[in-house]
Design an enzyme around this catalytic site. Structure first.
Site, PDB file in Angstrom:
ATOM      1  N   CYS A 162       6.782   5.061  -4.866  1.00 19.75           N
ATOM      2  CA  CYS A 162       6.509   4.271  -6.065  1.00 19.75           C
ATOM      3  C   CYS A 162       7.127   4.857  -7.322  1.00 19.75           C
ATOM      4  CB  CYS A 162       5.007   4.084  -6.219  1.00 19.75           C
ATOM      5  SG  CYS A 162       4.276   3.221  -4.814  1.00 19.75           S
ATOM      6  N   HIS A 302       1.498   5.488 -15.207  1.00 18.53           N
ATOM      7  CA  HIS A 302       1.592   4.955 -13.848  1.00 18.53           C
ATOM      8  C   HIS A 302       0.383   4.069 -13.584  1.00 18.53           C
ATOM      9  CE1 HIS A 302       3.157   4.779  -9.826  1.00 18.53           C
ATOM     10  NE2 HIS A 302       2.047   5.273  -9.299  1.00 18.53           N
ATOM     11  N   GLU A 313      -4.065  11.410 -13.783  1.00 24.67           N
ATOM     12  CA  GLU A 313      -3.003  11.185 -14.763  1.00 24.67           C
ATOM     13  C   GLU A 313      -3.540  11.256 -16.188  1.00 24.67           C
ATOM     14  OE1 GLU A 313       0.621   8.028 -15.742  1.00 24.67           O
ATOM     15  OE2 GLU A 313      -1.068   7.362 -14.523  1.00 24.67           O
ATOM     16  N   LYS A 331       0.173  -2.524 -15.135  1.00 24.03           N
ATOM     17  CA  LYS A 331      -0.165  -2.964 -13.782  1.00 24.03           C
ATOM     18  C   LYS A 331      -1.386  -3.877 -13.730  1.00 24.03           C
ATOM     19  CE  LYS A 331       1.956   0.819 -11.124  1.00 24.03           C
ATOM     20  NZ  LYS A 331       2.519   1.671 -12.177  1.00 24.03           N
ATOM     21  N   HIS A 336       0.850  -3.510  -8.760  1.00 27.16           N
ATOM     22  CA  HIS A 336       1.695  -2.341  -8.495  1.00 27.16           C
ATOM     23  C   HIS A 336       2.942  -2.816  -7.762  1.00 27.16           C
ATOM     24  CE1 HIS A 336       3.205   1.492  -7.727  1.00 27.16           C
ATOM     25  NE2 HIS A 336       2.165   2.093  -7.193  1.00 27.16           N
ATOM     26  N   PHE A 394       3.957   8.236  -3.192  1.00 23.15           N
ATOM     27  CA  PHE A 394       3.482   8.896  -1.986  1.00 23.15           C
ATOM     28  C   PHE A 394       4.397  10.077  -1.665  1.00 23.15           C
ATOM     29  CE2 PHE A 394       1.201   5.089   0.248  1.00 23.15           C
ATOM     30  CZ  PHE A 394       0.192   5.161  -0.685  1.00 23.15           C
TER      31      PHE A 394
END
Length: 406
Positions: A162, A302, A313, A331, A336, A394
């Site tokens: 991502c 993110h 985060e 998002k 996402h 990931f």
């Protein structure tokens, strides 16, 4: 570090907010969630997604390309065409040998793979399409873009899950600074909303289960967040050295002035609980930009709407940056977008700094009380000179872009 500045002269978007920069920007600024029940996921455990609306590949490309290109490549070509036009460039006259393509995706074309697996199972190997591999291979994202626009320079696809779209922009910046090319089409594209892929995400527990309220399912930094909603689409930018862009009189939307990339080396899916990797990437991006932690006015986080990511985060931002920059996650609107997310969010960050407008974090009603950063609840007009766009993937892969006013 003006000598390291890379100009962004073209923007192109295909998102769940709409086809094109205008509709996409309006959607995120309006906080209008694109999440809805998805008929193609009717037999899945989780049946909601954020699809690109009204995407007609036959009309936007051609019937032949609609048939021969996987959806993730279709998205990229449409976004790239918009970005090139926005940059005022003509692919029929540019020096293709000096034009590079660096794009990111997490998976390639799983829709094509699943469709052809059904053919294999139901009709036999002799009926499998000879276009299976050219349609689904990840490298065809850059390969088909080069073919479409005559870009004969460095041609790369990066896969950092991502973080892929942001990583691609960082790598493209490096190519320009090294003099490998004069123009780079950079960004990311993704079309992973398929029954098999979404079943895998659901089995991992990564997806929101708020099926009674799809529009409210993606809620970054909210106390009631329970997972992400999958999105699709593409974000493409045209990058040039700042001096070259100014010499040809191009409009510059903003500058990519810093880039940081790290690995958590911690877990296959979970971020480091202390967010040490993304912190190191943020500090590297600031150092690359010659900027201090207090110089950042805005962060496009993110912000996936997952319990672990958002908390880690936010705590990283709190201890790394000073001056209380305004933090948002788009998002809540787009879902996402996986490998395209970092590129799309870089475009939103560029638009924020250009227009002096930070989009809201859609569906943020009750902030997680453990989160202390300054969050954008509503569209906020403000002037700032430097922003960060964060991306995590990931495998513990992190990319941070430092973006400055033109």
């Amino acid at each position: 570090m003006a000598g390291s500045d890379i100009a962004v002269t073209g923007l192109g978007l295909v998102t769940p907010g709409g086809v094109g920069v205008g509709p996409s920007w309006d959607a995120v600024c309006g906080g209008r969630s694109a999440a809805a029940h998805d008929p193609l996921l009717a037999d899945n455990q989780v049946r909601i997604s954020c699809r690109v609306p009204d995407f007609d590949a036959e009309e936007l490309l051609t019937p032949r390309k609609a048939l021969r290109l996987d959806r993730f490549v279709q998205f990229a070509l449409v976004a790239a065409r918009e970005a090139i036009a926005d940059a005022g460039l003509d692919p029929t006259t540019w020096d293709g040998a000096r034009v590079g393509v660096v794009l990111g995706c997490a998976d390639g074309g799983p829709g094509t793979v699943e469709a052809q697996h059904h053919v294999l199972r139901d009709r036999g190997a002799a009926r499998v399409s000879p276009l299976l591999l050219p349609m689904q291979l990840p490298n065809m994202l850059a390969g088909q873009t080069a073919i479409e626009f005559g870009a004969q320079g460095p041609n790369l696809v990066v896969a950092t899950a991502c973080a892929s779209g942001a990583t691609a922009i960082g790598v493209a910046r490096d190519l320009l600074l090294l003099g490998r090319c004069d123009i780079v089409l950079a960004g990311g594209a993704e079309a992973m909303i398929t029954p098999l892929v979404m079943a895998g995400f659901a089995q991992m527990g990564a997806l929101s289960r708020r099926e009674d309220d799809p529009a409210g399912a993606s809620r970054p930094f909210d106390a009631d967040r329970d997972g992400f909603v999958a999105g699709e689409g593409a974000g493409i930018v045209v990058l040039e050295r700042l001096a070259d862009a100014r010499a040809r009189g191009a409009h510059v939307h903003g500058r990519i002035v810093g880039y940081g990339s790290t690995a958590d080396a911690h877990h296959i899916t979970s971020p480091h609980p202390g967010a040490l990797g993304i912190e190191a990437a943020a500090r590297a991006a600031l150092a690359d930009a010659g900027a201090a932690p207090g110089d950042v006015g805005h962060v496009n986080a993110h912000g996936t709407s997952t319990p672990l990511n958002d908390l880690a985060e936010a705590r990283m931002l709190e201890r790394t940056l000073t001056g209380s920059p305004l933090v948002t996650s788009t998002k809540g609107v787009t879902g996402h977008m996986l490998g395209a997310a970092g590129a799309v969010e870089a475009v939103f960050t560029l638009l924020s700094i250009e227009h002096g407008l930070v989009p809201p974090t859609a569906n943020l009603t009750t902030p997680d009380p453990r989160i202390a950063v300054k969050l954008a609840f509503t569209p906020t007009y403000m002037s700032f000179d430097l922003a960060l766009s964060n991306s995590l993937g990931f495998g513990g892969q992190n990319s941070v872009l430092a973006i400055a006013r033109a």
